[in-house]
Design a protein around this motif. Structure first.
Motif, PDB file in Angstrom:
ATOM      1  N   LEU A  60      59.238 -21.897 -23.821  1.00  0.00           N
ATOM      2  CA  LEU A  60      58.101 -20.977 -23.780  1.00  0.00           C
ATOM      3  C   LEU A  60      57.150 -21.278 -22.630  1.00  0.00           C
ATOM      4  CD1 LEU A  60      57.294 -20.408 -27.559  1.00  0.00           C
ATOM      5  CD2 LEU A  60      58.224 -18.766 -25.904  1.00  0.00           C
ATOM      6  N   LEU A 129      54.452 -17.683 -28.720  1.00  0.00           N
ATOM      7  CA  LEU A 129      55.333 -16.566 -28.349  1.00  0.00           C
ATOM      8  C   LEU A 129      54.628 -15.485 -27.539  1.00  0.00           C
ATOM      9  CD1 LEU A 129      57.487 -16.176 -31.567  1.00  0.00           C
ATOM     10  CD2 LEU A 129      58.386 -16.393 -29.231  1.00  0.00           C
ATOM     11  N   VAL A 173      59.120  -9.823 -28.935  1.00  0.00           N
ATOM     12  CA  VAL A 173      57.675 -10.081 -28.963  1.00  0.00           C
ATOM     13  C   VAL A 173      56.903  -8.788 -28.725  1.00  0.00           C
ATOM     14  CG1 VAL A 173      55.760 -11.278 -27.825  1.00  0.00           C
ATOM     15  CG2 VAL A 173      57.907 -12.495 -28.271  1.00  0.00           C
ATOM     16  N   LEU A 178      57.858 -11.066 -34.304  1.00  0.00           N
ATOM     17  CA  LEU A 178      57.705 -12.466 -33.913  1.00  0.00           C
ATOM     18  C   LEU A 178      58.671 -13.388 -34.651  1.00  0.00           C
ATOM     19  CD1 LEU A 178      53.833 -12.862 -33.507  1.00  0.00           C
ATOM     20  CD2 LEU A 178      55.561 -12.186 -31.835  1.00  0.00           C
ATOM     21  N   ARG A 182      61.274 -15.763 -32.815  1.00  0.00           N
ATOM     22  CA  ARG A 182      61.256 -17.209 -33.045  1.00  0.00           C
ATOM     23  C   ARG A 182      62.649 -17.727 -33.389  1.00  0.00           C
ATOM     24  NH1 ARG A 182      57.400 -16.867 -36.186  1.00  0.00           N
ATOM     25  NH2 ARG A 182      55.753 -17.126 -34.648  1.00  0.00           N
ATOM     26  N   LEU A 185      64.712 -18.664 -30.264  1.00  0.00           N
ATOM     27  CA  LEU A 185      64.278 -19.730 -29.362  1.00  0.00           C
ATOM     28  C   LEU A 185      65.198 -20.947 -29.451  1.00  0.00           C
ATOM     29  CD1 LEU A 185      60.411 -19.697 -29.980  1.00  0.00           C
ATOM     30  CD2 LEU A 185      61.658 -18.732 -28.017  1.00  0.00           C
TER      31      LEU A 185
END
Length: 203
Positions: A60, A129, A173, A178, A182, A185
């Motif tokens: 990120l 995020l 996003v 979200l 997530r 990731l």
């Protein structure tokens, strides 16, 4: 009902995707460098070993830096898997990128250390995020001279183009999804270092 206690992230802690022998760091380049690097598993001849190169264990934070792969000159996002041995050598030989009273004897001593060091460290606010700053810090590791050469020629295990992942996460996003973002990731977790190994790199 037991009380839920939220434990704050340590302010200075390396978090990364890692295995028993490797750690993944991120960089972003022009397609002219990034695409052949991912294809060949090594940087092309145009990659300059005499310049400082910054590697980032935080996906990120890399997204913050490159604007999800949209900034000019940073359109190709790379996940570079390197040996833990090399990563830890860089940390051991690094100098904090700025003078810190109480950590360094004086500014002159720090400047001498910085000039000699083949690597330098910055701790910048980690990002969420939405790329907003968090209270804890993210490691940025700058490699120059011997460290840059070792990185390019000896430490790299694999190079993967993760531009499509960056764009997919960004789209989730933007859509307000979200939780879905997530889940995409990289699974970054605290990176184990020996006790005191980062003492010369923490404020």
């Amino acid at each position: 009902m037991p009380t839920l206690v939220l434990v704050a992230e340590p302010k200075y802690q390396i978090r990364a995707l890692h295995t028993e022998s490797t750690v993944t760091v991120y960089q972003a380049y022009t397609p002219g460098i990034g695409l052949p690097a991912a294809r060949e598993g090594r940087f092309p001849a145009v990659w300059q070993r005499d310049r400082m190169t910054w590697i980032k264990p935080s996906f990120l934070w890399m997204m913050y830096r490159c604007g999800w792969g949209t900034k000019e000159g940073q359109e190709t996002v790379l996940a570079v898997e390197i040996s833990r041995e090399g990563f830890e050598w860089a940390l051991e030989h690094a100098c904090l990128s700025h003078y810190e009273q109480g950590l360094h004897a004086d500014q002159a001593t720090w400047k001498r250390q910085l000039k000699r060091a083949p690597a330098r460290v910055q701790w910048d606010p980690e990002r969420d995020l939405r790329l907003q700053p968090l209270a804890h810090r993210s490691l940025q590791l700058g490699l120059a001279g011997e460290a840059a050469r070792l990185y390019a020629d000896e430490w790299i295990v694999s190079i993967t183009d993760v531009t499509s992942l960056a764009r997919t996460v960004h789209a989730q996003v933007l859509g307000g999804h979200l939780d879905a973002a997530r889940q995409l990731l990289p699974r970054e977790r605290p990176y184990p270092v020996a006790e005191g190994a980062l003492a010369h790199l923490r404020r």
